[in-house]
Design a protein around this motif. Sequence first.
Motif, mmCIF file in Angstrom:
data_model
loop_
_atom_site.group_PDB
_atom_site.id
_atom_site.type_symbol
_atom_site.label_atom_id
_atom_site.label_comp_id
_atom_site.label_asym_id
_atom_site.label_seq_id
_atom_site.Cartn_x
_atom_site.Cartn_y
_atom_site.Cartn_z
ATOM 1 N N PRO A 1 39.431 33.284 12.803
ATOM 2 C CA PRO A 1 38.379 32.529 12.392
ATOM 3 C C PRO A 1 37.653 33.564 11.926
ATOM 4 C CG PRO A 1 39.630 32.065 15.147
ATOM 5 C CD PRO A 1 40.115 33.397 14.306
ATOM 6 N N VAL A 2 35.921 32.917 11.539
ATOM 7 C CA VAL A 2 35.724 33.272 10.157
ATOM 8 C C VAL A 2 34.822 34.642 11.069
ATOM 9 C CG1 VAL A 2 35.439 32.138 8.211
ATOM 10 C CG2 VAL A 2 33.645 31.443 10.086
ATOM 11 N N THR A 3 34.713 35.634 10.592
ATOM 12 C CA THR A 3 33.921 36.244 10.596
ATOM 13 C C THR A 3 32.714 36.826 9.790
ATOM 14 O OG1 THR A 3 34.936 38.378 8.901
ATOM 15 C CG2 THR A 3 35.702 38.746 11.104
ATOM 16 N N THR A 4 32.136 36.106 9.337
ATOM 17 C CA THR A 4 31.271 36.626 8.575
ATOM 18 C C THR A 4 29.884 35.201 8.916
ATOM 19 O OG1 THR A 4 32.197 34.708 6.820
ATOM 20 C CG2 THR A 4 31.579 37.306 6.115
ATOM 21 N N THR A 5 29.085 34.658 8.356
ATOM 22 C CA THR A 5 27.966 34.081 8.615
ATOM 23 C C THR A 5 28.836 31.925 9.589
ATOM 24 O OG1 THR A 5 26.940 34.624 8.005
ATOM 25 C CG2 THR A 5 25.854 32.829 8.524
ATOM 26 N N PRO A 6 28.956 31.550 9.993
ATOM 27 C CA PRO A 6 30.126 30.017 10.270
ATOM 28 C C PRO A 6 29.281 29.070 8.824
ATOM 29 C CG PRO A 6 29.742 31.078 12.531
ATOM 30 C CD PRO A 6 28.569 32.014 11.020
ATOM 31 N N LEU A 7 29.953 28.480 8.821
ATOM 32 C CA LEU A 7 28.768 27.173 7.733
ATOM 33 C C LEU A 7 28.823 26.004 8.464
ATOM 34 C CD1 LEU A 7 31.497 27.721 4.920
ATOM 35 C CD2 LEU A 7 29.121 27.883 5.327
ATOM 36 N N HIS A 8 28.214 25.294 8.620
ATOM 37 C CA HIS A 8 28.270 23.850 8.721
ATOM 38 C C HIS A 8 28.626 22.957 7.864
ATOM 39 C CE1 HIS A 8 25.276 19.990 10.228
ATOM 40 N NE2 HIS A 8 26.250 19.875 10.447
ATOM 41 N N ILE A 9 29.898 22.372 8.625
ATOM 42 C CA ILE A 9 30.966 21.082 7.048
ATOM 43 C C ILE A 9 30.451 19.946 7.484
ATOM 44 C CG2 ILE A 9 32.787 20.797 6.335
ATOM 45 C CD1 ILE A 9 32.418 23.491 5.459
ATOM 46 N N ALA A 10 30.092 18.737 7.005
ATOM 47 C CA ALA A 10 29.941 17.343 6.923
ATOM 48 C C ALA A 10 31.135 16.807 6.500
ATOM 49 C CB ALA A 10 28.556 16.924 6.337
ATOM 50 N N VAL A 11 32.271 15.892 7.887
ATOM 51 C CA VAL A 11 33.299 15.062 7.064
ATOM 52 C C VAL A 11 32.479 14.170 7.228
ATOM 53 C CG1 VAL A 11 35.788 15.539 8.547
ATOM 54 C CG2 VAL A 11 34.786 16.650 8.308
ATOM 55 N N VAL A 12 33.092 13.684 6.453
ATOM 56 C CA VAL A 12 33.284 12.103 5.889
ATOM 57 C C VAL A 12 34.071 11.420 6.446
ATOM 58 C CG1 VAL A 12 32.012 10.081 4.471
ATOM 59 C CG2 VAL A 12 31.307 11.983 4.247
ATOM 60 N N GLY A 13 34.681 10.130 7.655
ATOM 61 C CA GLY A 13 35.632 9.513 7.799
ATOM 62 C C GLY A 13 36.228 10.222 8.624
ATOM 63 N N ALA A 22 38.293 17.787 10.812
ATOM 64 C CA ALA A 22 36.972 18.608 11.575
ATOM 65 C C ALA A 22 38.026 19.725 12.556
ATOM 66 C CB ALA A 22 36.299 17.033 12.664
ATOM 67 N N LEU A 23 38.307 19.436 13.345
ATOM 68 C CA LEU A 23 39.533 19.878 14.352
ATOM 69 C C LEU A 23 39.875 21.330 13.381
ATOM 70 C CD1 LEU A 23 40.145 20.388 17.179
ATOM 71 C CD2 LEU A 23 42.875 19.278 16.680
ATOM 72 N N ALA A 24 40.668 21.408 12.624
ATOM 73 C CA ALA A 24 40.715 22.213 11.584
ATOM 74 C C ALA A 24 40.135 23.122 11.314
ATOM 75 C CB ALA A 24 41.755 21.950 10.474
ATOM 76 N N VAL A 25 38.969 23.019 10.583
ATOM 77 C CA VAL A 25 37.914 23.196 10.285
ATOM 78 C C VAL A 25 36.719 23.726 11.968
ATOM 79 C CG1 VAL A 25 34.776 23.359 9.403
ATOM 80 C CG2 VAL A 25 37.183 22.016 8.242
ATOM 81 N N ALA A 26 36.939 23.982 12.607
ATOM 82 C CA ALA A 26 35.973 24.006 14.183
ATOM 83 C C ALA A 26 36.811 25.024 14.553
ATOM 84 C CB ALA A 26 36.416 23.513 15.057
ATOM 85 N N ARG A 27 38.088 24.826 14.286
ATOM 86 C CA ARG A 27 38.881 25.923 14.937
ATOM 87 C C ARG A 27 38.725 26.826 14.172
ATOM 88 N NH1 ARG A 27 43.172 24.570 19.121
ATOM 89 N NH2 ARG A 27 44.866 26.266 17.415
ATOM 90 N N SER A 28 38.683 27.133 13.030
ATOM 91 C CA SER A 28 38.538 28.411 12.029
ATOM 92 C C SER A 28 37.439 29.069 12.590
ATOM 93 C CB SER A 28 38.574 27.639 10.584
ATOM 94 O OG SER A 28 37.574 27.357 10.316
ATOM 95 N N GLY A 29 36.258 28.214 12.753
ATOM 96 C CA GLY A 29 35.244 29.511 13.507
ATOM 97 C C GLY A 29 34.238 28.826 13.344
ATOM 98 N N HIS A 30 34.213 27.325 12.082
ATOM 99 C CA HIS A 30 32.405 26.540 11.318
ATOM 100 C C HIS A 30 32.000 25.689 12.148
ATOM 101 C CE1 HIS A 30 33.698 29.380 7.862
ATOM 102 N NE2 HIS A 30 34.533 29.012 7.708
ATOM 103 N N ARG A 31 30.611 25.045 11.848
ATOM 104 C CA ARG A 31 30.394 24.137 12.470
ATOM 105 C C ARG A 31 30.954 22.989 12.055
ATOM 106 N NH1 ARG A 31 25.219 21.792 13.775
ATOM 107 N NH2 ARG A 31 24.042 23.892 11.524
ATOM 108 N N VAL A 32 30.804 21.553 12.684
ATOM 109 C CA VAL A 32 31.042 20.282 11.691
ATOM 110 C C VAL A 32 31.045 18.817 12.552
ATOM 111 C CG1 VAL A 32 32.995 18.715 11.202
ATOM 112 C CG2 VAL A 32 33.455 21.095 11.791
ATOM 113 N N THR A 33 29.592 18.553 11.583
ATOM 114 C CA THR A 33 29.521 16.794 11.709
ATOM 115 C C THR A 33 30.225 16.010 11.497
ATOM 116 O OG1 THR A 33 27.457 18.022 12.473
ATOM 117 C CG2 THR A 33 27.716 16.044 11.914
ATOM 118 N N LEU A 34 31.167 15.889 12.260
ATOM 119 C CA LEU A 34 31.856 14.058 11.387
ATOM 120 C C LEU A 34 30.757 12.358 11.497
ATOM 121 C CD1 LEU A 34 35.746 13.462 12.113
ATOM 122 C CD2 LEU A 34 33.873 11.917 12.333
ATOM 123 N N VAL A 35 30.884 12.176 10.548
ATOM 124 C CA VAL A 35 30.474 10.762 10.099
ATOM 125 C C VAL A 35 30.989 9.520 9.793
ATOM 126 C CG1 VAL A 35 28.064 11.862 9.856
ATOM 127 C CG2 VAL A 35 29.367 11.521 7.192
#
Length: 403
Positions: A1-13, A22-35
């Motif tokens: 997982p990332v050691t720098t500031t986590p991002l907020h990533i939107a996943v469409v679909g 969404a799962l892969a991005v969250a497991r890499s240490g970032h925040r996800v909103t899936l729509v």
Amino acid sequence: PVTTTPLHIAVVGGGIGGLAAALAVARSGHRVTLVERAARFGEIGAGLQLAPNASLALDELGVLPAVRRTAVAPPRLVMMDALTGDQVTALDLRSSAYARRFKHPYLVTHRTDLHAALLAACQAHPAVTLRTGHTVTHAEQDDSGAHLHFAEPHTRLTADAVVAADGLRSRLRRALVGDGEPACSRYVAFRGAIPAERMTGRMSRHAAAQSVMVWAGPRMHLVQYPVRRGELYNQVAVFESDRYTPDSDDWGTAAELEERFAGASQAVRDALPLVSRDRRWPLYDRAPIDDWVHGRIVLLGDAAHPMLQYLAQGACQALEDAVALGRALARCSDPADAFPAYADERRERAARIQTNARRFGEICHLEGMGATLRNMLLSSRDPEEFDDVAWVWTPAAALAPAL
Ligand code: FAD
């Protein structure tokens, strides 16, 4: 997982690609909103083949044990001649040659079961927020982030970056890439899973063997395999329509299905009445593209590389995408670096599979002398010889030499 500031990533679909991303991005240490535009998450009532590249990806996402609880590991992939009913060739998925080469299982699953396993993992992850009933109309981006607009009133979402996993007819891709409409192959599929006990008589022998059966014929084929612990049996009948017109849905009908399969062997004709007629799926793809990355927006799954289903790899490639994206975002938490790194890892391989899926469809649908030659060439293949398929079933990262 990332050691720098986590991002907020939107996943469409929220299809298989979007949930896996969404799962892969969250497991890499970032925040996800899936729509997801649908009112409820879900998949259609049909099966999916998952080659070892997909089960490796599911393992890396931590969901392989959940998927294996319902998936079937078929003993063999068998190609039959749909006209004569004779076996053309087979691959032995239980051989030590398979195990040595691939390490991960070849699975067949109900789409709903795979989707449910990915959804449950997303729901259980504290960094994933899931929203249904959200239809993205367009996206904008500036120095502060990417902004999603929705058809539903009073909804907007700003994130650091966007993953467009909105499928074959991706709106985001259309706005960014501009390569027109998907290409219609003039082929159509009828498919669905039914209780396995409905496969009676001659058909029950194939169903009980639990192999993946591909009955290849002139401009048509039938695929059969068990799903959900063997309780359901999935059947997909595919054929080319002579009545294709771009502006209507009145082609590739159930009546044409009967006509096209009329000359098939008894085993295929016995199975045909049990192929679902509820809905028809015209089959589309696109030519590969290079530009998967558009600033803060990146394409994934069918939105990036829609392909014909003849290599059974569309969802497998979406799962590979998800893992590669997660890895890139774990290494580097600036999308300006991570997105191109992900696309660089994936682009060439996905394009090669997209292109070869068309080719494999042509081989499968040969007629006359072409079919005779195909059968002659393939019938001499050893069931433990995987050279032809190994490149498809092995992700590029697994081929790279260990550091
Ligand atoms: P999709 O499943 O299309 O998901 C896109 C999601 O985005 C949907 O939930 C949709 O509602 C949502 N969405 C769309 N637009 C918006 C919007 N504007 N706003 C919000 N949400 C939106 N692949 C295999 O690996 N193995 C197989 O055996 C196999 N067999 C196949 C057989 C057939 C007959 C067909 C047609 C395909 C087959 N495939 C197979 C391919 C596979 O089904 C697809 O590649 C895969 O499902 C793509 O997943 P995705 O998540 O990228 O897209």
